[in-house]
Design a protein around this motif. Structure first.
Motif, PDB file in Angstrom:
ATOM      1  N   GLY A   1       6.664  10.516   4.220  1.00 30.84           N
ATOM      2  CA  GLY A   1       7.683   9.508   3.947  1.00 30.84           C
ATOM      3  C   GLY A   1       8.746   9.978   2.981  1.00 30.84           C
ATOM      4  N   VAL A   2       8.345  10.732   1.963  1.00 30.87           N
ATOM      5  CA  VAL A   2       9.316  11.262   1.007  1.00 30.87           C
ATOM      6  C   VAL A   2      10.290  12.198   1.711  1.00 30.87           C
ATOM      7  N   SER A   3       9.767  13.057   2.573  1.00 28.20           N
ATOM      8  CA  SER A   3      10.642  13.981   3.312  1.00 28.20           C
ATOM      9  C   SER A   3      11.609  13.216   4.207  1.00 28.20           C
TER      10      SER A   3
ATOM     11  N   CYS B   1       0.788  -1.232   0.000  1.00 24.44           N
ATOM     12  CA  CYS B   1       0.000   0.000   0.000  1.00 24.44           C
ATOM     13  C   CYS B   1       0.815   1.275   0.000  1.00 24.44           C
ATOM     14  N   ILE B   2       2.092   1.214   0.272  1.00 23.46           N
ATOM     15  CA  ILE B   2       2.892   2.429   0.147  1.00 23.46           C
ATOM     16  C   ILE B   2       4.348   2.056  -0.084  1.00 23.46           C
ATOM     17  N   LEU B   3       4.977   2.778  -1.005  1.00 19.90           N
ATOM     18  CA  LEU B   3       6.401   2.601  -1.292  1.00 19.90           C
ATOM     19  C   LEU B   3       7.062   3.971  -1.328  1.00 19.90           C
ATOM     20  N   PHE B   4       8.285   4.004  -0.809  1.00 25.07           N
ATOM     21  CA  PHE B   4       9.147   5.173  -0.950  1.00 25.07           C
ATOM     22  C   PHE B   4      10.424   4.701  -1.635  1.00 25.07           C
ATOM     23  N   ILE B   5      10.813   5.401  -2.690  1.00 23.09           N
ATOM     24  CA  ILE B   5      11.920   4.957  -3.528  1.00 23.09           C
ATOM     25  C   ILE B   5      12.877   6.113  -3.746  1.00 23.09           C
ATOM     26  N   ALA B   6      14.159   5.887  -3.466  1.00 26.95           N
ATOM     27  CA  ALA B   6      15.202   6.883  -3.724  1.00 26.95           C
ATOM     28  C   ALA B   6      16.122   6.340  -4.813  1.00 26.95           C
ATOM     29  N   VAL B   7      16.198   7.057  -5.908  1.00 26.03           N
ATOM     30  CA  VAL B   7      17.032   6.664  -7.044  1.00 26.03           C
ATOM     31  C   VAL B   7      18.220   7.629  -7.141  1.00 26.03           C
ATOM     32  N   LYS B   8      19.418   7.096  -6.909  1.00 27.35           N
ATOM     33  CA  LYS B   8      20.668   7.854  -7.026  1.00 27.35           C
ATOM     34  C   LYS B   8      20.655   9.120  -6.169  1.00 27.35           C
ATOM     35  N   GLN B   9      20.219   8.941  -4.902  1.00 24.63           N
ATOM     36  CA  GLN B   9      20.189  10.065  -3.964  1.00 24.63           C
ATOM     37  C   GLN B   9      21.163   9.898  -2.813  1.00 24.63           C
TER      38      GLN B   9
ATOM     39  N   ASN C   1       5.881   5.882 -16.393  1.00 27.24           N
ATOM     40  CA  ASN C   1       6.999   6.770 -16.074  1.00 27.24           C
ATOM     41  C   ASN C   1       8.231   5.962 -15.724  1.00 27.24           C
ATOM     42  N   GLU C   2       9.385   6.368 -16.241  1.00 28.19           N
ATOM     43  CA  GLU C   2      10.644   5.816 -15.785  1.00 28.19           C
ATOM     44  C   GLU C   2      11.098   6.624 -14.580  1.00 28.19           C
ATOM     45  N   LEU C   3      11.604   5.945 -13.564  1.00 26.11           N
ATOM     46  CA  LEU C   3      12.034   6.628 -12.358  1.00 26.11           C
ATOM     47  C   LEU C   3      13.442   7.192 -12.551  1.00 26.11           C
ATOM     48  N   LYS C   4      13.517   8.467 -12.827  1.00 26.91           N
ATOM     49  CA  LYS C   4      14.780   9.184 -12.948  1.00 26.91           C
ATOM     50  C   LYS C   4      15.323   9.463 -11.542  1.00 26.91           C
ATOM     51  N   PRO C   5      16.557   9.966 -11.421  1.00 30.65           N
ATOM     52  CA  PRO C   5      17.081  10.286 -10.091  1.00 30.65           C
ATOM     53  C   PRO C   5      16.144  11.199  -9.305  1.00 30.65           C
ATOM     54  N   GLY C   6      15.859  10.789  -8.068  1.00 33.87           N
ATOM     55  CA  GLY C   6      14.940  11.542  -7.228  1.00 33.87           C
ATOM     56  C   GLY C   6      14.373  10.647  -6.142  1.00 33.87           C
ATOM     57  N   VAL C   7      13.483  11.206  -5.335  1.00 34.01           N
ATOM     58  CA  VAL C   7      12.798  10.452  -4.278  1.00 34.01           C
ATOM     59  C   VAL C   7      11.312  10.450  -4.589  1.00 34.01           C
ATOM     60  N   TYR C   8      10.694   9.286  -4.507  1.00 29.05           N
ATOM     61  CA  TYR C   8       9.312   9.103  -4.924  1.00 29.05           C
ATOM     62  C   TYR C   8       8.484   8.480  -3.806  1.00 29.05           C
ATOM     63  N   GLY C   9       7.216   8.841  -3.808  1.00 34.92           N
ATOM     64  CA  GLY C   9       6.252   8.207  -2.924  1.00 34.92           C
ATOM     65  C   GLY C   9       5.094   7.685  -3.741  1.00 34.92           C
ATOM     66  N   LEU C  10       4.695   6.453  -3.472  1.00 36.81           N
ATOM     67  CA  LEU C  10       3.601   5.829  -4.222  1.00 36.81           C
ATOM     68  C   LEU C  10       2.680   5.116  -3.249  1.00 36.81           C
TER      69      LEU C  10
ATOM     70  N   LEU D   1      12.699  10.094   3.858  1.00 35.44           N
ATOM     71  CA  LEU D   1      13.681   9.371   3.056  1.00 35.44           C
ATOM     72  C   LEU D   1      14.707  10.333   2.464  1.00 35.44           C
ATOM     73  N   ASN D   2      14.251  11.501   2.053  1.00 33.98           N
ATOM     74  CA  ASN D   2      15.195  12.536   1.598  1.00 33.98           C
ATOM     75  C   ASN D   2      16.226  12.829   2.676  1.00 33.98           C
ATOM     76  N   LEU D   3      15.766  12.969   3.906  1.00 29.63           N
ATOM     77  CA  LEU D   3      16.658  13.265   5.022  1.00 29.63           C
ATOM     78  C   LEU D   3      17.633  12.118   5.262  1.00 29.63           C
ATOM     79  N   ALA D   4      17.153  10.885   5.192  1.00 29.20           N
ATOM     80  CA  ALA D   4      18.025   9.723   5.401  1.00 29.20           C
ATOM     81  C   ALA D   4      19.112   9.652   4.344  1.00 29.20           C
ATOM     82  N   CYS D   5      18.815  10.120   3.149  1.00 29.46           N
ATOM     83  CA  CYS D   5      19.793  10.081   2.058  1.00 29.46           C
ATOM     84  C   CYS D   5      20.884  11.140   2.214  1.00 29.46           C
ATOM     85  N   GLN D   6      20.698  12.070   3.134  1.00 26.54           N
ATOM     86  CA  GLN D   6      21.692  13.123   3.332  1.00 26.54           C
ATOM     87  C   GLN D   6      22.890  12.658   4.152  1.00 26.54           C
ATOM     88  N   ASN D   7      22.776  11.481   4.770  1.00 30.35           N
ATOM     89  CA  ASN D   7      23.884  10.956   5.567  1.00 30.35           C
ATOM     90  C   ASN D   7      24.944  10.382   4.631  1.00 30.35           C
ATOM     91  N   PRO D   8      26.114  11.030   4.510  1.00 29.53           N
ATOM     92  CA  PRO D   8      27.103  10.575   3.530  1.00 29.53           C
ATOM     93  C   PRO D   8      27.901   9.363   3.989  1.00 29.53           C
TER      94      PRO D   8
END
Length: 251
Positions: free
Chosen positions: A155-157, A2-10, A131-140, A159-166
């Motif tokens: 969730g998108v916000s 019922c819900i997915l969050f996807i980060a592509v090249k983030q 749609n092809e998932l280009k680089p970015g963060v998605y919520g579905l 996941l965006n934050l989690a991707c900031q940890n280098p």
């Protein structure tokens, strides 16, 4: 699902991150993730025989969410779970996309994520959009890709934050995103044709009730060396963890 969050090249170390919840009636018989005879890693809906999310041995991924539109649902529609299995077995995504468009009316509304781990697509059966998932963060969730429902934006916000940890990526951080039970305020609830109490119940990322709720959370990560982690937790009706599956694969 019922819900997915996807980060592509983030994330610098993880070109693909997927965090997903499957919500379902607790009475529906389900097997946790396991390797099928076909080699797929997926859970199984024992009632209809399909699945909601899976990974193939050659690195294909697929997951499905239902579109919430009760006025258009049919009792004689084919089971949507078979589409995930078909996507995992497909060998040509262009031809498979055309197949989805041709047969969309045979199923109740759905979104299907499918493709290889380095090139994922999303198909919406109501609009026939692809749609092809280009680089970015998605919520579905249960509408179109990135429809701004409160829980999708939340969730998108996160996941965006989690991707900031280098330095790394904690799967427990991702699971905490999926465990968020915050409900949307009444004035922000979507209007999908169901009763307001149900809209309220379904407005959180993690859903908990005696009859219906989040049955499992799954994290899929792919690192720069194509190592894949599949980590699933299953839950009771009270929201307690009752099972866990963790598999590492090299694609």
């Amino acid at each position: 699902m019922c819900i997915l969050f996807i980060a592509v090249k983030q994330h610098p170390h993880y070109p693909l991150i997927i965090a997903a919840n499957r919500d379902e009636f607790h009475a529906r018989l389900t097997s946790p993730s396991h390797f099928w005879p076909e080699g797929f890693l997926a859970g199984k809906d024992e009632q209809a025989g399909g699945t909601w999310m899976g990974l193939s041995p050659n690195g294909r991924f697929s997951a499905l969410t239902n579109i919430r539109a009760p006025s258009t649902d049919r009792f004689d529609a084919k089971t949507r779970g078979e589409l995930v299995v078909q996507a995992l077995a497909a060998d040509n995504d262009v031809a498979f996309t055309e197949q989805l468009k041709t047969h969309a009316t045979q199923y109740n509304g759905y979104n299907l994520v499918y493709g290889t781990l380095d090139k994922l697509h999303v198909f919406n059966s109501h609009s026939l959009e692809h749609n092809e998932l280009k680089p970015g963060v998605y919520g579905l969730s249960n509408a179109k890709l990135n429809t701004p429902w409160p829980k999708t934006q939340l969730g998108v916000s996160a996941l965006n934050l989690a991707c900031q940890n280098p330095f790394g990526l904690s799967t427990e951080t991702l699971f905490s995103i999926l465990k968020n039970a915050e409900k949307a305020p009444d004035h922000l609830l979507p209007e999908t044709g169901i009763a307001q109490p149900w809209e309220k119940l379904l407005s959180s990322i993690f859903i908990k009730s005696p009859d219906y709720g989040t049955r499992s959370s799954t994290i899929v990560t792919v690192d720069n060396d194509n190592n894949v982690l599949w980590h699933e937790k299953t839950f009771s009706a009270s929201g307690d963890v009752i099972g866990e599956v963790k598999e590492g694969l090299s694609i």
